[in-house]
Design a protein around this motif. Structure first.
Motif, mmCIF file in Angstrom:
data_model
loop_
_atom_site.group_PDB
_atom_site.id
_atom_site.type_symbol
_atom_site.label_atom_id
_atom_site.label_comp_id
_atom_site.label_asym_id
_atom_site.label_seq_id
_atom_site.Cartn_x
_atom_site.Cartn_y
_atom_site.Cartn_z
ATOM 1 N N PRO A 41 0.698 -1.036 -0.098
ATOM 2 C CA PRO A 41 -0.092 0.140 0.005
ATOM 3 C C PRO A 41 0.923 1.380 -0.042
ATOM 4 N N LEU A 42 2.148 1.037 0.820
ATOM 5 C CA LEU A 42 2.745 2.129 0.589
ATOM 6 C C LEU A 42 3.364 2.805 -0.663
ATOM 7 N N PHE A 43 3.853 1.526 -1.687
ATOM 8 C CA PHE A 43 4.319 1.920 -2.742
ATOM 9 C C PHE A 43 3.188 2.280 -3.708
ATOM 10 N N GLU A 44 1.950 1.855 -3.420
ATOM 11 C CA GLU A 44 0.902 2.063 -4.325
ATOM 12 C C GLU A 44 0.530 3.605 -4.149
ATOM 13 N N SER A 45 0.587 4.046 -3.132
ATOM 14 C CA SER A 45 0.316 5.385 -2.700
ATOM 15 C C SER A 45 1.418 6.243 -3.349
ATOM 16 N N TRP A 46 2.635 6.027 -3.394
ATOM 17 C CA TRP A 46 3.487 6.847 -4.033
ATOM 18 C C TRP A 46 3.554 6.712 -5.589
ATOM 19 N N ALA A 47 3.079 5.521 -6.136
ATOM 20 C CA ALA A 47 2.939 5.492 -7.439
ATOM 21 C C ALA A 47 1.757 6.241 -7.805
ATOM 22 N N ALA A 48 0.705 6.246 -7.308
ATOM 23 C CA ALA A 48 -0.482 6.998 -7.493
ATOM 24 C C ALA A 48 -0.259 8.615 -7.466
ATOM 25 N N ASP A 53 3.441 20.149 -8.801
ATOM 26 C CA ASP A 53 4.289 20.183 -7.739
ATOM 27 C C ASP A 53 4.979 21.231 -7.714
ATOM 28 N N PRO A 54 4.458 22.581 -7.602
ATOM 29 C CA PRO A 54 5.401 23.778 -8.091
ATOM 30 C C PRO A 54 6.411 23.966 -6.831
ATOM 31 N N GLU A 55 6.419 23.763 -5.754
ATOM 32 C CA GLU A 55 7.281 23.723 -4.871
ATOM 33 C C GLU A 55 8.533 22.589 -4.851
ATOM 34 N N GLY A 56 7.908 21.288 -5.458
ATOM 35 C CA GLY A 56 8.587 20.312 -5.213
ATOM 36 C C GLY A 56 8.640 19.620 -4.223
ATOM 37 N N PHE A 57 7.929 19.598 -3.241
ATOM 38 C CA PHE A 57 7.730 19.050 -1.922
ATOM 39 C C PHE A 57 6.582 18.026 -1.771
ATOM 40 N N GLY A 58 5.473 18.226 -2.828
ATOM 41 C CA GLY A 58 4.339 17.360 -2.896
ATOM 42 C C GLY A 58 4.724 15.634 -2.554
ATOM 43 N N PHE A 59 5.750 15.343 -3.101
ATOM 44 C CA PHE A 59 5.978 13.910 -3.005
ATOM 45 C C PHE A 59 6.208 13.499 -1.750
ATOM 46 N N VAL A 60 6.803 14.404 -0.875
ATOM 47 C CA VAL A 60 7.350 13.938 0.602
ATOM 48 C C VAL A 60 6.281 13.215 1.509
ATOM 49 N N ALA A 61 5.210 13.517 1.486
ATOM 50 C CA ALA A 61 4.042 12.750 2.098
ATOM 51 C C ALA A 61 3.926 11.336 1.763
ATOM 52 N N PRO A 62 3.846 11.233 0.645
ATOM 53 C CA PRO A 62 3.775 9.400 0.310
ATOM 54 C C PRO A 62 5.172 8.746 0.333
ATOM 55 N N ILE A 63 6.267 9.397 0.492
ATOM 56 C CA ILE A 63 7.648 8.668 0.627
ATOM 57 C C ILE A 63 7.867 8.493 2.076
#
Length: 105
Positions: A41-48, A53-63
């Protein structure tokens, strides 16, 4: 190309078999291991994760949850020490495909 084991301690999460490169990522086929369901589920959340992401930090929450489970990547038959996810490398798994980027090799 390198074959890798994705591990959580001694538990095999899965294997990655590199087959190509799409700079800066290596492309790999992913085969789930016995521990896959615990982190799937953690990898699926990140893949989804998609979207602006104009500031470049939106990916932090899923990883963050992935970083916290202490995964490592070990080359099969390799002589180098295992790589720590989100410290030495990044692995993104989406179904049977994976993208790998490492910096210590």
């Amino acid at each position: 190309m390198t074959r890798w084991q994705l591990l959580q301690g001694d538990v095999l999460i899965g294997e990655l078999d590199e087959y190509g490169c799409e700079h800066p990522f290596f492309l790999a086929h992913f085969t789930p291991g016995s521990g896959w369901e615990t982190v799937r589920p953690l990898f699926e959340s990140w893949a989804a994760y998609r979207g602006p992401d104009p500031e470049g930090f939106g990916f932090v929450a899923p990883i963050e949850p992935l970083r916290d489970v202490g995964l490592t990547l070990a080359a099969i038959g390799g002589r180098q020490p295992p790589l720590h996810l989100f410290k030495d490398c990044v692995v993104r798994i989406d179904g049977p495909e994976a993208r790998l980027r490492y910096s210590t090799m």
